[in-house]
Motif scaffolding. Structure first.
Motif, PDB file in Angstrom:
ATOM      1  N   THR A  26      41.763  29.435  38.949  1.00 33.27           N
ATOM      2  CA  THR A  26      40.796  29.663  37.871  1.00 33.27           C
ATOM      3  C   THR A  26      39.409  29.130  38.197  1.00 33.27           C
ATOM      4  O   THR A  26      38.459  29.366  37.439  1.00 33.27           O
ATOM      5  CB  THR A  26      41.279  29.016  36.552  1.00 33.27           C
ATOM      6  OG1 THR A  26      41.684  27.667  36.797  1.00 33.27           O
ATOM      7  CG2 THR A  26      42.451  29.789  35.970  1.00 33.27           C
ATOM      8  N   GLY A  27      39.259  28.394  39.307  1.00 31.83           N
ATOM      9  CA  GLY A  27      37.927  27.930  39.699  1.00 31.83           C
ATOM     10  C   GLY A  27      37.650  26.484  39.364  1.00 31.83           C
ATOM     11  O   GLY A  27      36.511  26.120  39.057  1.00 31.83           O
ATOM     12  N   LYS A  28      38.669  25.631  39.461  1.00 30.49           N
ATOM     13  CA  LYS A  28      38.476  24.225  39.109  1.00 30.49           C
ATOM     14  C   LYS A  28      37.501  23.522  40.058  1.00 30.49           C
ATOM     15  O   LYS A  28      36.743  22.653  39.652  1.00 30.49           O
ATOM     16  CB  LYS A  28      39.843  23.509  39.077  1.00 30.49           C
ATOM     17  CG  LYS A  28      40.778  24.061  37.997  1.00 30.49           C
ATOM     18  CD  LYS A  28      42.034  23.227  37.840  1.00 30.49           C
ATOM     19  CE  LYS A  28      43.025  23.437  38.956  1.00 30.49           C
ATOM     20  NZ  LYS A  28      43.593  24.798  38.981  1.00 30.49           N
TER      21      LYS A  28
ATOM     22  N   TRP B 285      47.147  39.320  36.113  1.00 29.76           N
ATOM     23  CA  TRP B 285      46.543  38.374  37.053  1.00 29.76           C
ATOM     24  C   TRP B 285      47.155  36.975  37.003  1.00 29.76           C
ATOM     25  O   TRP B 285      46.474  35.997  36.659  1.00 29.76           O
ATOM     26  CB  TRP B 285      45.023  38.290  36.822  1.00 29.76           C
ATOM     27  CG  TRP B 285      44.355  39.597  37.038  1.00 29.76           C
ATOM     28  CD1 TRP B 285      43.762  40.375  36.094  1.00 29.76           C
ATOM     29  CD2 TRP B 285      44.237  40.317  38.280  1.00 29.76           C
ATOM     30  NE1 TRP B 285      43.282  41.536  36.656  1.00 29.76           N
ATOM     31  CE2 TRP B 285      43.562  41.528  38.001  1.00 29.76           C
ATOM     32  CE3 TRP B 285      44.646  40.048  39.592  1.00 29.76           C
ATOM     33  CZ2 TRP B 285      43.288  42.467  38.982  1.00 29.76           C
ATOM     34  CZ3 TRP B 285      44.362  41.000  40.566  1.00 29.76           C
ATOM     35  CH2 TRP B 285      43.692  42.186  40.270  1.00 29.76           C
ATOM     36  N   PRO B 286      48.433  36.845  37.349  1.00 32.46           N
ATOM     37  CA  PRO B 286      49.039  35.499  37.370  1.00 32.46           C
ATOM     38  C   PRO B 286      48.374  34.572  38.373  1.00 32.46           C
ATOM     39  O   PRO B 286      48.408  33.351  38.204  1.00 32.46           O
ATOM     40  CB  PRO B 286      50.498  35.788  37.760  1.00 32.46           C
ATOM     41  CG  PRO B 286      50.482  37.133  38.428  1.00 32.46           C
ATOM     42  CD  PRO B 286      49.395  37.903  37.738  1.00 32.46           C
ATOM     43  N   GLY B 287      47.751  35.126  39.428  1.00 28.69           N
ATOM     44  CA  GLY B 287      47.044  34.291  40.401  1.00 28.69           C
ATOM     45  C   GLY B 287      45.579  34.112  40.092  1.00 28.69           C
ATOM     46  O   GLY B 287      44.828  33.541  40.898  1.00 28.69           O
ATOM     47  N   ASN B 288      45.133  34.638  38.945  1.00 29.30           N
ATOM     48  CA  ASN B 288      43.777  34.454  38.436  1.00 29.30           C
ATOM     49  C   ASN B 288      42.717  34.984  39.397  1.00 29.30           C
ATOM     50  O   ASN B 288      42.939  35.986  40.065  1.00 29.30           O
ATOM     51  CB  ASN B 288      43.566  32.986  38.060  1.00 29.30           C
ATOM     52  CG  ASN B 288      44.432  32.597  36.877  1.00 29.30           C
ATOM     53  OD1 ASN B 288      44.240  33.093  35.778  1.00 29.30           O
ATOM     54  ND2 ASN B 288      45.429  31.747  37.109  1.00 29.30           N
ATOM     55  N   VAL B 289      41.558  34.323  39.448  1.00 32.28           N
ATOM     56  CA  VAL B 289      40.427  34.861  40.206  1.00 32.28           C
ATOM     57  C   VAL B 289      40.766  34.973  41.690  1.00 32.28           C
ATOM     58  O   VAL B 289      40.333  35.908  42.372  1.00 32.28           O
ATOM     59  CB  VAL B 289      39.177  33.972  40.001  1.00 32.28           C
ATOM     60  CG1 VAL B 289      38.010  34.496  40.836  1.00 32.28           C
ATOM     61  CG2 VAL B 289      38.789  33.948  38.531  1.00 32.28           C
TER      62      VAL B 289
ATOM     63  N   GLU C 115      43.635  35.731  43.039  1.00 33.49           N
ATOM     64  CA  GLU C 115      44.410  36.955  43.246  1.00 33.49           C
ATOM     65  C   GLU C 115      43.519  38.189  43.144  1.00 33.49           C
ATOM     66  O   GLU C 115      43.665  39.148  43.914  1.00 33.49           O
ATOM     67  CB  GLU C 115      45.547  37.039  42.214  1.00 33.49           C
ATOM     68  CG  GLU C 115      46.456  38.239  42.433  1.00 33.49           C
ATOM     69  CD  GLU C 115      47.532  38.370  41.369  1.00 33.49           C
ATOM     70  OE1 GLU C 115      48.439  39.196  41.556  1.00 33.49           O
ATOM     71  OE2 GLU C 115      47.451  37.658  40.347  1.00 33.49           O
ATOM     72  N   LEU C 116      42.581  38.175  42.200  1.00 34.67           N
ATOM     73  CA  LEU C 116      41.642  39.291  42.062  1.00 34.67           C
ATOM     74  C   LEU C 116      40.799  39.444  43.326  1.00 34.67           C
ATOM     75  O   LEU C 116      40.584  40.560  43.815  1.00 34.67           O
ATOM     76  CB  LEU C 116      40.750  39.060  40.841  1.00 34.67           C
ATOM     77  CG  LEU C 116      39.599  40.050  40.633  1.00 34.67           C
ATOM     78  CD1 LEU C 116      40.122  41.474  40.483  1.00 34.67           C
ATOM     79  CD2 LEU C 116      38.773  39.646  39.412  1.00 34.67           C
ATOM     80  N   GLU C 117      40.336  38.333  43.858  1.00 38.38           N
ATOM     81  CA  GLU C 117      39.525  38.379  45.080  1.00 38.38           C
ATOM     82  C   GLU C 117      40.329  38.969  46.238  1.00 38.38           C
ATOM     83  O   GLU C 117      39.816  39.791  47.013  1.00 38.38           O
ATOM     84  CB  GLU C 117      39.038  36.971  45.426  1.00 38.38           C
ATOM     85  CG  GLU C 117      38.077  36.910  46.583  1.00 38.38           C
ATOM     86  CD  GLU C 117      37.493  35.522  46.768  1.00 38.38           C
ATOM     87  OE1 GLU C 117      36.433  35.401  47.398  1.00 38.38           O
ATOM     88  OE2 GLU C 117      38.105  34.546  46.269  1.00 38.38           O
ATOM     89  N   ASN C 118      41.592  38.570  46.368  1.00 34.97           N
ATOM     90  CA  ASN C 118      42.443  39.106  47.441  1.00 34.97           C
ATOM     91  C   ASN C 118      42.695  40.602  47.265  1.00 34.97           C
ATOM     92  O   ASN C 118      42.707  41.365  48.239  1.00 34.97           O
ATOM     93  CB  ASN C 118      43.770  38.359  47.486  1.00 34.97           C
ATOM     94  CG  ASN C 118      43.610  36.919  47.942  1.00 34.97           C
ATOM     95  OD1 ASN C 118      42.605  36.565  48.561  1.00 34.97           O
ATOM     96  ND2 ASN C 118      44.583  36.080  47.629  1.00 34.97           N
TER      97      ASN C 118
END
Length: 462
Positions: A167-169, A348-352, A354-357
């Motif tokens: 999520t971008g921590k 999107w269980p892997g969040n951002v 996963e989206l980037e990949n």
């Protein structure tokens, strides 16, 4: 200190209200009419409190002309009709005169808090490679994150960042550091889950030569390396109990002691911790020290998952796609309409991350100038539907496809076809069950696609 503009033609009421607000640390300006208020440039205030009935134009005129500053309407005519009309025109709230002082102050505090929460600005962040980027997203949950960053950064307190993986921590940690008074000092980032348990104390706190087998030279720990700056401990829930005890000492006393040393050293470190786990629950099972949890949780920032940021997903996808195109020298690639729908609806269980990949795969696999859903390589359909698509005629009532999309039958197309065909024979509950979604989701998709409910479901009353 908030700036408030009072617009009231009765001088006695205006002065009394000014004194009340100034006693509670607000800076107040006055006007007797809409024209006088506009001359004071109401957009420069945090809140406008205006009487409804004023000489000349009514107070509701300020709602649009002071935007985006909220306008709180006062009225001596405490009818529901005047209140509702003011709210319909965009007033943030209303109070009836004569007003109760405590009630007015509570309303003002609530409106100012909401305004501060909604006006969070995405912080600029400098990445390790020197490039600058801005955190992406304007959904309400991210507005709260931006506001927390802005307020917590200069306070020099310990911050606990909570959110799912991806999520971008770390971005939040960088923003906190770069907006703090320690921005010129180092930011040391450590992923506690990536360091073997047998080495983590040595990595964090350092060791003396000969302290253990293989310690052929003295080593400075990462806590000491962050002296004067910020230490970011990602996945702190994976920190072993022994290391937790040493970290607690750093937070309580500002002291560290290398492994194998009898000397303590003082360090001045700001700690930012992050985790996707519930530390309070872990403390109940003995996996995490409760006293350390309380030390960490001075300020908490909760990062929303990507599936909770529906309004931001496509904006984030566009930014990530542009970066991926530059990396792979494939400028001009764009997402097909079907791919955009897939991205919007996927959980999107892997969040951002996963989206980037997924977008990286799309850039590599795309044959033409469009990226299609298959190019993204997503493992499962976002919201599986129970009715087979073969039962729905693919040729009726769907939008004209873009070039290269003729073979795409998206989930949105299927949803639209199924609802239009069966809504006269099924209730909303039956439709939702057949589609494998909730009634709320069914309603939301109807609104988004503009599909009205044509008639009530048929029922056999005989």
């Amino acid at each position: 200190m908030s700036r408030i503009l009072i617009v009231e033609d009765e001088a006695i009421i205006r002065s009394a209200l000014r004194r009340l607000l100034e006693r509670h640390d607000h800076r107040v300006s006055e006007a007797g009419s809409v024209a006088e208020a506009l001359a004071l440039e109401p957009q420069g205030f945090d809140l406008v409190i205006s009487d409804l009935r004023l000489p000349g134009e009514p107070g509701t005129e300020l709602i649009a002309r002071a935007a985006p500053v909220p306008v709180l309407i006062m009225t001596s005519y405490a009818s529901m009709r005047s209140a509702v009309e003011a709210l319909k025109q965009g007033a943030v709230d209303y109070v009836a005169k004569p007003f109760d002082h405590d009630e007015l102050l509570e309303t003002v505090a609530r409106v100012l808090h909401q305004q501060a929460t909604q006006q969070g600005e995405p912080p600029d962040i400098t990445e390790p490679n020197g490039q600058r980027q801005t955190m992406i997203g304007n959904c309400p949950a991210m507005q709260v994150v931006y506001t927390r960053i802005r307020k917590a950064a200069p306070a020099d307190v310990t911050v606990l960042v909570q959110g799912e993986s991806g999520t971008g921590k770390e971005l939040v940690a960088r923003a906190l550091h770069q907006q703090s008074r320690r921005a010129g000092a180092p930011l040391i980032c450590v992923n506690c889950a990536a360091i073997p348990e047998t080495l983590i104390e040595s990595e964090l706190f350092g060791h003396e030569k000969g302290a253990f087998t293989g310690a052929s030279a003295a080593r400075t720990g990462l806590v000491e390396a962050a002296d004067g700056g910020t230490l970011f401990l990602d996945e702190i829930g994976e920190l072993p109990l022994d290391a937790q005890a040493r970290l607690l000492r750093v937070l309580q006393e500002g002291e560290i002691r290398k492994i194998g040393s009898v000397e303590t050293r003082h360090v001045n470190v700001r700690l930012i911790a992050a985790t996707h786990r519930d530390l309070q629950s872990l403390s109940k099972t003995g996996e995490f020290r409760l006293d350390l949890y309380y030390r960490l949780n001075v300020m908490q920032i909760d990062l929303p998952s990507l599936r909770e940021r529906e309004d931001d997903i496509l904006q984030i996808a566009d930014v990530l796609l542009e970066k991926a195109c530059r990396r792979h020298e494939r400028e001009g690639l764009r997402l097909s309409r079907a791919a955009r729908r897939t991205i919007r609806d996927y959980p999107w269980p892997g969040n951002v991350r996963e989206l980037e990949n997924a977008l990286e795969r799309g850039v590599i696999l795309a044959e033409g100038h469009l990226i299609h859903p298959d190019d993204l390589g997503l493992a499962t359909a976002p919201r599986p539907l129970l009715e087979p698509a073969s039962q729905v005629p693919a040729s009726s009532g769907h939008a004209e496809p873009e070039p290269g999309e003729e073979d795409d039958l998206s989930l949105e197309d299927y949803f639209q076809h199924f609802v239009l065909e069966h809504q006269d024979q099924m209730s909303e509950t039956e439709l939702a069950q057949k589609l494998g979604i909730s009634r709320k989701c069914l309603w939301e998709r109807r609104q988004r696609l503009g599909i009205p409910r044509k008639k009530s479901p048929r029922r056999n009353t005989g």
